[in-house]
Design a protein around this motif. Structure first.
Motif, PDB file in Angstrom:
ATOM      1  N   LEU A 143     -36.294  39.823  70.625  1.00 49.29           N
ATOM      2  CA  LEU A 143     -36.700  40.801  71.298  1.00 49.29           C
ATOM      3  C   LEU A 143     -37.092  42.238  70.538  1.00 49.29           C
ATOM      4  N   GLY A 144     -38.338  42.404  70.137  1.00 49.13           N
ATOM      5  CA  GLY A 144     -38.514  43.749  69.663  1.00 49.13           C
ATOM      6  C   GLY A 144     -38.184  43.538  68.053  1.00 49.13           C
ATOM      7  N   GLY A 145     -38.173  42.334  67.544  1.00 42.83           N
ATOM      8  CA  GLY A 145     -37.863  42.129  66.219  1.00 42.83           C
ATOM      9  C   GLY A 145     -36.437  41.985  65.792  1.00 42.83           C
ATOM     10  N   VAL A 146     -35.411  41.835  66.876  1.00 47.14           N
ATOM     11  CA  VAL A 146     -34.340  41.445  66.982  1.00 47.14           C
ATOM     12  C   VAL A 146     -33.900  40.087  67.534  1.00 47.14           C
ATOM     13  N   ALA A 147     -33.441  39.290  66.729  1.00 39.26           N
ATOM     14  CA  ALA A 147     -32.944  37.753  67.130  1.00 39.26           C
ATOM     15  C   ALA A 147     -31.586  38.169  68.076  1.00 39.26           C
ATOM     16  N   LEU A 148     -31.538  37.866  69.242  1.00 38.67           N
ATOM     17  CA  LEU A 148     -30.449  38.018  70.230  1.00 38.67           C
ATOM     18  C   LEU A 148     -29.410  37.005  69.969  1.00 38.67           C
TER      19      LEU A 148
END
Length: 323
Positions: A202-207
């Protein structure tokens, strides 16, 4: 893993204008898409967004021509009337309408599992050995060359549509019958022996990763969308293992030309370690879906998740925004 989501950039729903929630379509994943789309529509409206449902690409074109669309929340699944194969993205780019999810390159590439794996291999990223099967190819010979057990699946479908689990040569009969009536390429892939995970981006972030524990032997269509006894453990791993799977998923997402939001499926082979399986560029948003579960783990509820995905259509740094 220390990377965290930044706060939302906007709090006024008016910034989005009129939002078409694109769902349904004519792909094999129509019913899943309709379920996801209804949920997204309700969530956006609950946050005050002026959102409305659109069923399929031709209806969307009509709405755009009528001047009723400022941006698109794409929750179509699949290809051939779905919205994950780059066709929709190219259309919206040409019309100057911003949309959620990756652009043309990432969408087209990841819809094709074979070409995605070829890119990963070129980048030195781990993925199971495979054979590309053109229409008419010999499934038995391919299975013998790889060694059983294997999975056989269409290269250009999702949601476990047309997937066959082959433990012995006799199991190939059903797959061969399917192949005889299927016009596209098939992927035969060595079966990974180990746990199944998925990582939302999500938006360049791995959850946080999710470890999937189906009650049956494998995570098929029934386990994904029907069964209530599939277990989802989030985060799926601890410590450095959790950090490693998130780094790998994000690297795989970027290598495939993707931005915005999506989901990377990974398995952990007992001998080989993490193995990349595929990318979903318009992930499911049903009651059984995985991205909302991962977002909840970091304090982002369903409606807030939909808001954050839609925010990516605003500004030059937005994944999938071309307008």
């Amino acid at each position: 893993m220390s990377q965290s989501l930044p706060p939302p950039r906007f709090d006024d729903p008016a910034v989005f204008g009129r939002v078409a929630v694109l769902m349904g379509g004519t792909s094999a994943e129509r019913e899943v898409s309709l379920d996801s789309g209804r949920n997204v529509l309700d969530a956006l409206r609950s946050r005050g967004v002026d959102a409305f449902a659109v069923d399929g690409i031709p209806a969307l074109v009509d709405a755009i021509r009528d001047g009723r669309v400022d941006r698109v929340f794409n929750i179509l699944h699949g290809n051939r009337g779905g919205g994950e194969d780059g066709v929709l993205q190219g259309l919206l780019d040409a019309l100057g309408v911003p949309y959620t999810g990756p652009g043309v390159l990432g969408s087209a590439l990841t819809m094709d599992k074979i070409r995605t794996k070829q890119v990963w291999m070129a980048e030195g990223l781990p993925t199971p050995r495979f054979v590309r099967l053109a229409p008419g190819d010999d499934l038995v010979a391919a299975a013998r060359s790889l060694g059983l057990p294997v999975f056989v699946k269409p290269s250009n479908e999702g949601s476990s549509v047309g997937v066959f689990r082959i433990l012995e040569e006799a199991d190939l009969r059903a797959a061969a019958e399917f192949a005889a009536g299927y016009r596209g390429e098939l992927l035969m892939e060595q079966m990974v022996r180990g746990k199944e995970f998925t990582v939302a981006i999500l938006g360049g972030v791995a959850l946080p990763s999710i470890r999937i524990e189906p009650a049956g032997e494998w995570y098929d269509y029934h386990a994904k969308y029907v069964a209530d006894d599939t277990q989802y453990i989030c985060p799926g791993l601890d410590g450095e293992d959790e950090s490693a799977i998130r780094r790998l998923a994000l690297a795989a997402f970027v290598a495939a030309g993707c931005s915005g939001w999506g989901r990377v499926d990974v398995m952990r082979d007992e001998a080989l370690g993490f193995q990349l399986i595929e990318i979903n560029t318009a992930p499911g948003m049903t009651s059984h879906s995985l991205v909302p579960k991962a977002a909840a783990q970091v304090g982002v509820d369903y409606a807030s998740l939909c808001w954050r995905v839609l925010e990516q259509t605003l500004g030059d740094d937005a994944g999938g925004a071309r307008g």
